[in-house]
Design a protein around this motif. Sequence first.
Motif, PDB file in Angstrom:
ATOM      1  N   VAL A  12       1.141  -1.417   0.381  1.00  0.00           N
ATOM      2  CA  VAL A  12       0.123  -0.105  -0.139  1.00  0.00           C
ATOM      3  C   VAL A  12       0.522   1.439   0.176  1.00  0.00           C
ATOM      4  CG1 VAL A  12      -1.401   1.531   1.100  1.00  0.00           C
ATOM      5  CG2 VAL A  12      -2.108  -1.071   1.258  1.00  0.00           C
ATOM      6  N   GLY A  13       1.773   0.896   0.731  1.00  0.00           N
ATOM      7  CA  GLY A  13       2.760   2.546   0.547  1.00  0.00           C
ATOM      8  C   GLY A  13       3.498   2.794  -0.392  1.00  0.00           C
ATOM      9  N   VAL A  14       4.319   1.158  -0.966  1.00  0.00           N
ATOM     10  CA  VAL A  14       4.338   1.595  -2.499  1.00  0.00           C
ATOM     11  C   VAL A  14       3.677   1.997  -3.779  1.00  0.00           C
ATOM     12  CG1 VAL A  14       5.679   0.216  -4.524  1.00  0.00           C
ATOM     13  CG2 VAL A  14       6.364   0.048  -2.565  1.00  0.00           C
ATOM     14  N   LEU A  15       1.930   1.496  -3.363  1.00  0.00           N
ATOM     15  CA  LEU A  15       0.946   2.203  -4.659  1.00  0.00           C
ATOM     16  C   LEU A  15       0.593   3.702  -4.624  1.00  0.00           C
ATOM     17  CD1 LEU A  15      -1.401  -1.453  -4.708  1.00  0.00           C
ATOM     18  CD2 LEU A  15       0.369  -0.122  -6.170  1.00  0.00           C
ATOM     19  N   ALA A  16       0.849   3.671  -3.345  1.00  0.00           N
ATOM     20  CA  ALA A  16       0.512   5.185  -2.220  1.00  0.00           C
ATOM     21  C   ALA A  16       1.268   6.038  -2.951  1.00  0.00           C
ATOM     22  CB  ALA A  16       0.645   5.797  -1.305  1.00  0.00           C
ATOM     23  N   GLU A  75      -8.787  10.678  -3.648  1.00  0.00           N
ATOM     24  CA  GLU A  75      -8.345  10.582  -5.297  1.00  0.00           C
ATOM     25  C   GLU A  75      -9.394  10.008  -6.170  1.00  0.00           C
ATOM     26  OE1 GLU A  75      -4.977   8.524  -5.018  1.00  0.00           O
ATOM     27  OE2 GLU A  75      -3.714   9.154  -3.970  1.00  0.00           O
ATOM     28  N   ILE A  76     -10.069   9.511  -5.493  1.00  0.00           N
ATOM     29  CA  ILE A  76     -11.141   8.250  -6.144  1.00  0.00           C
ATOM     30  C   ILE A  76     -12.403   9.500  -6.591  1.00  0.00           C
ATOM     31  CG2 ILE A  76     -13.788   6.970  -5.906  1.00  0.00           C
ATOM     32  CD1 ILE A  76     -11.086   5.121  -3.886  1.00  0.00           C
ATOM     33  N   ALA A  77     -12.422  10.537  -5.836  1.00  0.00           N
ATOM     34  CA  ALA A  77     -13.765  11.710  -5.915  1.00  0.00           C
ATOM     35  C   ALA A  77     -13.210  12.539  -7.082  1.00  0.00           C
ATOM     36  CB  ALA A  77     -13.663  12.498  -4.738  1.00  0.00           C
ATOM     37  N   ALA A  78     -11.377  13.158  -7.536  1.00  0.00           N
ATOM     38  CA  ALA A  78     -10.819  13.444  -7.701  1.00  0.00           C
ATOM     39  C   ALA A  78     -11.000  13.171  -9.581  1.00  0.00           C
ATOM     40  CB  ALA A  78      -9.281  14.271  -7.477  1.00  0.00           C
ATOM     41  N   VAL A  79     -11.282  11.884  -9.170  1.00  0.00           N
ATOM     42  CA  VAL A  79     -11.475  10.861 -10.994  1.00  0.00           C
ATOM     43  C   VAL A  79     -12.705  11.165 -11.363  1.00  0.00           C
ATOM     44  CG1 VAL A  79     -11.138   8.835 -12.002  1.00  0.00           C
ATOM     45  CG2 VAL A  79      -9.662  10.049  -9.976  1.00  0.00           C
ATOM     46  N   VAL A  80     -13.337  11.503 -10.741  1.00  0.00           N
ATOM     47  CA  VAL A  80     -14.762  12.607 -11.215  1.00  0.00           C
ATOM     48  C   VAL A  80     -14.369  13.930 -11.714  1.00  0.00           C
ATOM     49  CG1 VAL A  80     -17.627  12.813 -11.090  1.00  0.00           C
ATOM     50  CG2 VAL A  80     -16.139  10.964  -9.527  1.00  0.00           C
ATOM     51  N   PRO A  92      -4.231   8.892 -16.182  1.00  0.00           N
ATOM     52  CA  PRO A  92      -3.185   8.548 -15.026  1.00  0.00           C
ATOM     53  C   PRO A  92      -4.495   9.019 -14.002  1.00  0.00           C
ATOM     54  CG  PRO A  92      -2.430  10.681 -16.613  1.00  0.00           C
ATOM     55  CD  PRO A  92      -3.759   9.976 -17.085  1.00  0.00           C
ATOM     56  N   ALA A  93      -4.736   9.993 -13.944  1.00  0.00           N
ATOM     57  CA  ALA A  93      -6.104   9.708 -12.616  1.00  0.00           C
ATOM     58  C   ALA A  93      -7.085   9.117 -12.215  1.00  0.00           C
ATOM     59  CB  ALA A  93      -6.850  10.713 -12.908  1.00  0.00           C
ATOM     60  N   VAL A  94      -7.446   8.075 -13.465  1.00  0.00           N
ATOM     61  CA  VAL A  94      -8.319   7.194 -13.847  1.00  0.00           C
ATOM     62  C   VAL A  94      -6.958   6.041 -12.782  1.00  0.00           C
ATOM     63  CG1 VAL A  94      -9.624   4.999 -15.268  1.00  0.00           C
ATOM     64  CG2 VAL A  94     -10.084   7.173 -15.143  1.00  0.00           C
ATOM     65  N   THR A  95      -6.098   5.214 -13.632  1.00  0.00           N
ATOM     66  CA  THR A  95      -5.149   4.221 -12.634  1.00  0.00           C
ATOM     67  C   THR A  95      -4.749   4.822 -11.283  1.00  0.00           C
ATOM     68  OG1 THR A  95      -4.103   4.310 -15.123  1.00  0.00           O
ATOM     69  CG2 THR A  95      -2.966   3.663 -13.051  1.00  0.00           C
ATOM     70  N   SER A  96      -5.097   6.397 -11.136  1.00  0.00           N
ATOM     71  CA  SER A  96      -4.293   6.358  -9.484  1.00  0.00           C
ATOM     72  C   SER A  96      -5.919   5.560  -8.604  1.00  0.00           C
ATOM     73  CB  SER A  96      -4.271   8.167  -9.378  1.00  0.00           C
ATOM     74  OG  SER A  96      -4.122   8.208  -7.939  1.00  0.00           O
ATOM     75  N   ALA A  97      -7.154   6.322  -9.287  1.00  0.00           N
ATOM     76  CA  ALA A  97      -8.631   6.000  -9.009  1.00  0.00           C
ATOM     77  C   ALA A  97      -8.400   4.026  -8.461  1.00  0.00           C
ATOM     78  CB  ALA A  97      -9.599   5.821  -9.376  1.00  0.00           C
ATOM     79  N   ALA A 100      -5.814   3.166  -5.586  1.00  0.00           N
ATOM     80  CA  ALA A 100      -6.193   4.055  -4.453  1.00  0.00           C
ATOM     81  C   ALA A 100      -7.765   2.993  -4.089  1.00  0.00           C
ATOM     82  CB  ALA A 100      -6.944   5.123  -4.719  1.00  0.00           C
ATOM     83  N   VAL A 101      -8.103   2.160  -5.179  1.00  0.00           N
ATOM     84  CA  VAL A 101      -9.227   1.044  -4.213  1.00  0.00           C
ATOM     85  C   VAL A 101      -8.952  -0.096  -3.940  1.00  0.00           C
ATOM     86  CG1 VAL A 101     -10.537  -0.577  -5.811  1.00  0.00           C
ATOM     87  CG2 VAL A 101     -11.404   1.643  -5.816  1.00  0.00           C
ATOM     88  N   PHE A 102      -7.099  -0.820  -5.026  1.00  0.00           N
ATOM     89  CA  PHE A 102      -6.705  -1.680  -4.833  1.00  0.00           C
ATOM     90  C   PHE A 102      -5.877  -1.288  -3.203  1.00  0.00           C
ATOM     91  CE2 PHE A 102      -2.537  -4.383  -4.789  1.00  0.00           C
ATOM     92  CZ  PHE A 102      -3.541  -5.394  -4.860  1.00  0.00           C
ATOM     93  N   GLY A 103      -5.954  -0.252  -2.852  1.00  0.00           N
ATOM     94  CA  GLY A 103      -4.641  -0.031  -1.706  1.00  0.00           C
ATOM     95  C   GLY A 103      -5.559   0.415  -0.146  1.00  0.00           C
TER      96      GLY A 103
END
Length: 131
Positions: A12-16, A75-80, A92-97, A100-103
């Motif tokens: 999770v730290g690495v994903l973050a 982050e998930i909200a910001a993707v919207v 990049p934002a979708v990938t980040s979301a 974030a869900v996985f994290g």
Amino acid sequence: MRTTPAGGVVLVGVLAWISGVLQLFAGVLMLVAGDHPVTGWLHLLVGLATFPVCLAIFRARVWARIVLSVVFLFEIAAVVFALTDLRFLATPAVTSAVLAVFGLVLLYTPSANASFRQATIDRRNRAATAR
């Protein structure tokens, strides 16, 4: 002796970290190519807030788990907003979301719960011994 966090917590730290970098990238894209600079600044703020929290998550700090959960939710909200503003440049934002869900899922697995619990117990024991 420090408690080693569970493998999922380290992941999770690495994903973050990765998610924070992607948020920064999305924020820059939104500031340069988007019509809504507030959304770009929001992405930049979320990306920058992620980095110091990652350092604490590697130490299995409970407060970092809570903050990182909130950051992931932002982050998930910001993707919207990114999808409405950037459309095809929002990758990049979708990938980040997705990260974030996985994290979020990994932060609350039974092994992660045990890791945070044990780290808290160890810190309390060290503090009691130091007195």
